[in-house]
Design an enzyme around this catalytic site. Structure first.
Site, PDB file in Angstrom:
ATOM      1  N   ASP A 137      -9.187 -10.447   8.667  1.00 15.94           N
ATOM      2  CA  ASP A 137      -8.682  -9.091   8.438  1.00 15.94           C
ATOM      3  C   ASP A 137      -9.663  -7.978   8.799  1.00 15.94           C
ATOM      4  OD1 ASP A 137      -6.537  -7.429   7.547  1.00 15.94           O
ATOM      5  OD2 ASP A 137      -7.601  -7.054   5.682  1.00 15.94           O
ATOM      6  N   CYS A 190       1.069  -8.516  11.179  1.00 11.03           N
ATOM      7  CA  CYS A 190       1.417  -8.825  12.574  1.00 11.03           C
ATOM      8  C   CYS A 190       0.764 -10.136  13.027  1.00 11.03           C
ATOM      9  CB  CYS A 190       0.985  -7.695  13.501  1.00 11.03           C
ATOM     10  SG  CYS A 190       2.042  -6.247  13.394  1.00 11.03           S
ATOM     11  N   ARG A 202       0.846  -1.193   0.000  1.00 14.56           N
ATOM     12  CA  ARG A 202       0.000   0.000   0.000  1.00 14.56           C
ATOM     13  C   ARG A 202       0.884   1.247   0.000  1.00 14.56           C
ATOM     14  NH1 ARG A 202      -1.899   0.428   4.506  1.00 14.56           N
ATOM     15  NH2 ARG A 202      -1.392  -1.598   5.383  1.00 14.56           N
ATOM     16  N   ARG A 221       1.939 -12.170  -1.335  1.00 13.00           N
ATOM     17  CA  ARG A 221       0.613 -12.535  -0.812  1.00 13.00           C
ATOM     18  C   ARG A 221       0.030 -13.763  -1.509  1.00 13.00           C
ATOM     19  NH1 ARG A 221      -1.692  -9.120   3.422  1.00 13.00           N
ATOM     20  NH2 ARG A 221      -0.097  -7.539   3.680  1.00 13.00           N
ATOM     21  N   HIS A 255     -10.413  -3.161  11.583  1.00  9.33           N
ATOM     22  CA  HIS A 255      -9.329  -3.984  11.036  1.00  9.33           C
ATOM     23  C   HIS A 255      -9.087  -5.170  11.969  1.00  9.33           C
ATOM     24  CE1 HIS A 255      -4.911  -3.984   9.380  1.00  9.33           C
ATOM     25  NE2 HIS A 255      -5.694  -4.720   8.642  1.00  9.33           N
TER      26      HIS A 255
HETATM   27  O1  SAT Z   1      -2.827  -4.950   1.108  1.00 11.01           O
HETATM   28  S1  SAT Z   1      -3.826  -4.945   2.146  1.00 11.01           S
HETATM   29  O2  SAT Z   1      -4.016  -3.587   2.646  1.00 11.01           O
HETATM   30  O3  SAT Z   1      -5.072  -5.444   1.665  1.00 11.01           O
HETATM   31  C1  SAT Z   1      -3.308  -5.944   3.417  1.00 11.01           C
HETATM   32  C2  SAT Z   1      -2.851  -5.165   4.562  1.00 11.01           C
HETATM   33  O4  SAT Z   1      -1.910  -4.375   4.424  1.00 11.01           O
HETATM   34  O5  SAT Z   1      -3.437  -5.322   5.648  1.00 11.01           O
HETATM   35 MN    MN Z   2      -5.081  -5.934   6.936  1.00  8.55          MN
END
Ligand code: SAT
Ligand code: MN
Length: 596
Positions: free
Chosen positions: A278, A251, A71, A376, A228
C-alpha cells in the site's frame, strides 16, 4: 508499567487526558502478553468476536457502525496557516479553527473508557527511512489493529529517547457520529487529530494520515517521496528486481503485490516477493538509485473478491492472527464475503448485523449483501508466504520501475512506457480512475487521481508535482516510469485482460525495458509493447483483444487533453513549467506535427 523518559511526550499525554477525561491511561508495550490481555478485554466488551479456533486460530471478527465503513474525504482537512499550502485538492481549515472545532468533540469523549498510548514506528525501528508516531486512542479495536499494522511498544520508546521527534496522533471514536467526525492534519505541528470514526483509513493514524499526508509534507522538505505504492520483487535466475506501483484504493494493489506467476510463464522460474502492498517511502541511495521501504508491518486489505484463485497468498496470509472487519460472520464462527473462498456458511450475520442466508433478498428484492464492499482484513505482513526476505531491510530495496495505474474502461492501453522522467511525472499527474468503495462517494465516476495520491497529498498538489520534477534531478540513476490499465473493457463491457497473475506478463515487459531489452513501438503518448513483445504463452485471449488492449486512439487522447487542461487549470501558477511543457509537447505529438 512502561517507563517513559520523554518529558514532552508525557506532558502531551497528560494534557490530552485532561481534555478527553478517560477513566484510565494505558501505555502499550507491544508484548505478546499484552496482545492476549487486550484481545480478551475487547471480546469481553463486545468489540471483537473470536472466530473458530481451529479454522481461524487467533482471528477475530469486528463490525463497525454502518455509517463508518470507509474513508470520509469530505471530513478530512489539511490545517495550515496559509490556505495555499493545502492547495486545490484538499479541504482546508486554519489550525486555530481546526483545534477549536475538534476540541469540542474530544472534550470528555473518553468518559468510561481507557486511553491507550501507542508508541509506534513507521518502518523498521531505527531504519534511516523510519518515522516515529505516538497514537492516543480510546478504541481497543484501533489499538489492536495498530499492533498489526505498525511496530509498537517499548523498542519505539527506547528509540525515541528523552527528546526524539514524533508525530502526535490523537484519536477518539467519540460517539462515531458523522456530525462529530473530523480527520485533521496539522503538518506544521507534526500533529494529527481524528475524531468520530473508527474506520481504518480514518483511525489507524500511522497509515494514510501519517505515512502519506504528513510524510509527504516532510518528504518534500527532506528530499524524498512518500507514495501510495506497493513494492514488489521479481526474482529470476537468482537476481531480484523491484518495482513500485501506485493504484487508487481498491484497484488491486494487494493482489499485484502477492501475484502468482501464470502457468504459461512457470517454465521461466519466476519467484515473486512481496515487500509492501500500500505505501512506499522512497529515498535516493548511495548508489544513485531510488530505494524503497514499506513503512507498514501489516496488510489492511479489501476482503471481497479475495479467494484462492484471485490471491492465494492473501488467503494463506489471513488464516491466523487476523482481524476481519465488516465481512459476513457465519454462525459457525467462520467468515465469508462476496467472491470469497469456497461455499458461504449456511447461515450467519451480515456486515450490518442482519441475519443472512445464501440467496436471501433485502427489502427491495435485491440479493442481501454479506460483506460491505470495503470490508477489510488486518493481517501481519510476516505471515505472507511470499514476504520478501528484504521487507524489513533498513536500507530498503532498489527500484527499477515506477508504475502508475488507474481503473479505466477505455482510453488507457494495457501498458505504456513514458518517454523519460518528466514525461513520466506528467503521466502520473494525469492518472484518472473510476471511483471505488474505499471512500464515501459515487462508485464508477471517473476522477483525476494524480499518482493515486489525490486523497493523500498533504500539501499543495502543484508543489507536489514540482517536488516530483525536482526528485528526477536528484536521482542520478532514476527508475523508468510506466502506466498500466488492467481494467480496459470491450464494447460489450467485458474485461479484455484477465489481470491477477497474468499481470506478470506486463511486469516482465516493463523490466525488460528497464534493462534496455524489450521491444516497443513509439506512439504519441509513449512506448507500447511491439507486436509479440509480451509473452502470452498459455493465455487464450479473445481474437483481436491484444490489439484493442494496446490501441492508442489519437482522437480519444486529444479529447483527454481537455480533462487534463481543466485539472491543470485548478493548479494556477503552481503548475510546474516542466508539466505545461509536457502537455504542449503531447498535444503537438497528437496532432502529428512532431515525430512521435
Ligand atoms: O482505509 S485505507 O485508507 O487505509 C485503505 C485505502 O482506502 O487505501
Ligand atoms: Mn491504500
Amino acid at each position: 508499567m512502561i517507563d517513559c523518559k520523554h518529558e514532552k511526550l508525557k506532558a502531551w499525554v497528560d494534557e490530552t487526558a485532561k481534555i478527553c477525561e478517560p477513566d484510565q491511561v494505558y501505555w502499550m508495550d507491544g508484548s505478546e502478553e499484552e496482545r492476549i490481555r487486550l484481545e480478551k478485554r475487547a471480546v469481553a466488551r463486545g468489540f471483537l468476536i473470536p472466530l473458530d479456533e481451529e479454522k481461524y486460530p487467533g482471528c477475530f471478527y469486528s463490525r463497525s457502525n454502518p455509517n463508518d465503513v470507509a474513508r470520509t474525504e469530505h471530513l478530512t482537512f489539511i490545517c495550515t496557516n496559509n490556505k495555499e499550502d493545502a492547495g486545490p485538492t484538499n479541504n482546508w481549515m486554519s489550525p486555530k479553527d481546526g483545534y477549536a472545532k475538534a476540541q469540542e468533540f474530544f472534550h470528555q469523549s473518553m468518559h468510561g473508557r481507557t486511553m491507550y498510548v501507542i508508541p509506534f514506528s513507521m518502518g523498521p525501528v531505527g531504519s534511516p527511512f523510519s518515522k516515529i508516531g505516538v497514537e492516543i486512542t480510546d478504541s481497543i479495536y484501533v489499538a489492536l489493529n495498530m499492533r498489526i499494522m505498525t511496530r509498537v511498544g517499548k523498542s519505539v520508546l527506547e528509540k525515541l529517547g528523552t527528546g526524539g521527534e514524533f508525530t502526535k496522533c490523537l484519536h477518539s471514536r467519540a460517539d462515531v457520529a458523522v456530525e462529530h467526525r473530523l480527520i485533521l492534519h496539522f503538518p506544521e505541528d507534526n500533529t494529527i487529530w481524528s475524531v468520530g470514526s473508527a474506520y481504518g483509513g480514518n483511525a489507524l493514524l500511522g497509515k494514510k494520515c501519517l505515512a502519506l499526508r504528513i510524510a509527504s509534507w516532510q518528504a518534500r522538505k527532506e528530499g524524498w517521496l512518500a507514495e501510495h505504492m506497493l513494492i514488489l520483487g521479481i526474482e529470476k535466475d537468482g537476481k531480484t528486481e523491484y518495482v513500485t506501483a501506485a493504484f487508487p484504493s481498491a484497484c488491486g494493489k494487494t493482489n499485484l503485490a502477492m501475484l502468482i506467476p501464470p502457468e504459461g510463464l512457470k517454465h521461466k522460474g519466476y519467484k515473486i516477493w512481496t515487500v509492501g502492498d500500500d505505501i512506499a517511502w522512497l529515498r535516493v541511495g548511495p548508489d544513485g538509485r531510488l530505494w524503497a521501504c514499506n513503512p507498514e508491518a501489516g496488510f489492511f486489505g479489501v476482503a471481497p473478491g479475495t479467494n484462492s484463485k484471485t490471491n492465494p497468498n492473501a488467503i494463506k496470509t489471513i488464516h491466523k492472527n487476523t482481524i476481519f472487519t465488516n465481512v459476513l460472520l457465519g454462525d459457525d464462527l467462520t467468515v465469508w464475503w462476496e467472491d470469497g473462498e469456497g461455499a458461504p456458511p449456511v447461515s450467519g450475520t451480515n456486515w450490518q448485523g442482519k441475519p443472512w442466508k445464501p440467496g436471501k433478498k433485502d427489502e427491495n428484492g435485491n440479493p442481501m449483501q454479506a460483506a460491505h464492499p470495503n470490508s477489510r482484513f488486518t493481517a501481519p505482513a510476516g505471515q505472507c508466504p511470499t514476504i520478501s526476505p528484504k521487507w524489513e531491510d533498513p536500507q530498503g530495496v532498489p527500484i527499477s520501475a515506477i508504475i502508475f495505474g488507474g481503473r479505466r474502461q477505455r482510453l488507457a492501453p494495457l501498458v505504456l512506457e513514458s518517454l523519460g522522467w518528466d514525461h513520466g511525472v506528467y503521466v502520473g499527474s494525469t492518472v484518472a480512475s473510476e471511483r471505488t468503495a474505499a471512500a464515501v462517494g459515487k462508485v464508477g465516476e471517473v476522477r483525476r487521481d494524480p499518482m493515486a495520491m489525490l486523497p493523500f497529498i498533504g500539501y499543495n498538489v502543484g508543489d507536489y508535482f514540482a517536488h516530483w520534477i525536482e526528485m528526477g534531478k536528484a536521482i542520478p540513476k532514476p527508475p523508468k516510469i510506466f502506466h498500466v490499465n488492467w481494467f480496459r473493457k470491450d464494447e460489450k463491457g467485458k474485461f479484455l485482460w484477465p489481470g491477477y497473475g497474468d499481470n506478470l506478463r506486463v511486469v516482465e515487459w516493463i523490466l525488460s525495458r528497464c534493462r534496455g531489452e524489450g521491444k516497443a513501438d513509439k506512439t504519441p503518448i509513449g512506448f507500447v509493447p511491439a507486436k509479440d513483445a509480451l509473452d502470452l504463452n498459455g493465455l487464450n485471449l479473445a481474437p483481436g483483444a491484444m490489439e484493442k488492449l494496446l490501441e492508442v486512439k489519437t482522437e480519444e487522447w486529444t479529447e483527454e487533453l481537455e480533462g487534463v487542461k481543466e485539472f491543470y487549470a485548478k493548479l494556477g501558477d503552481k503548475l510546474p513549467e516542466a508539466l505545461s511543457d509536457q502537455f504542449k509537447a503531447l498535444k503537438e505529438r497528437l496532432k502529428g506535427k512532431v515525430a512521435a
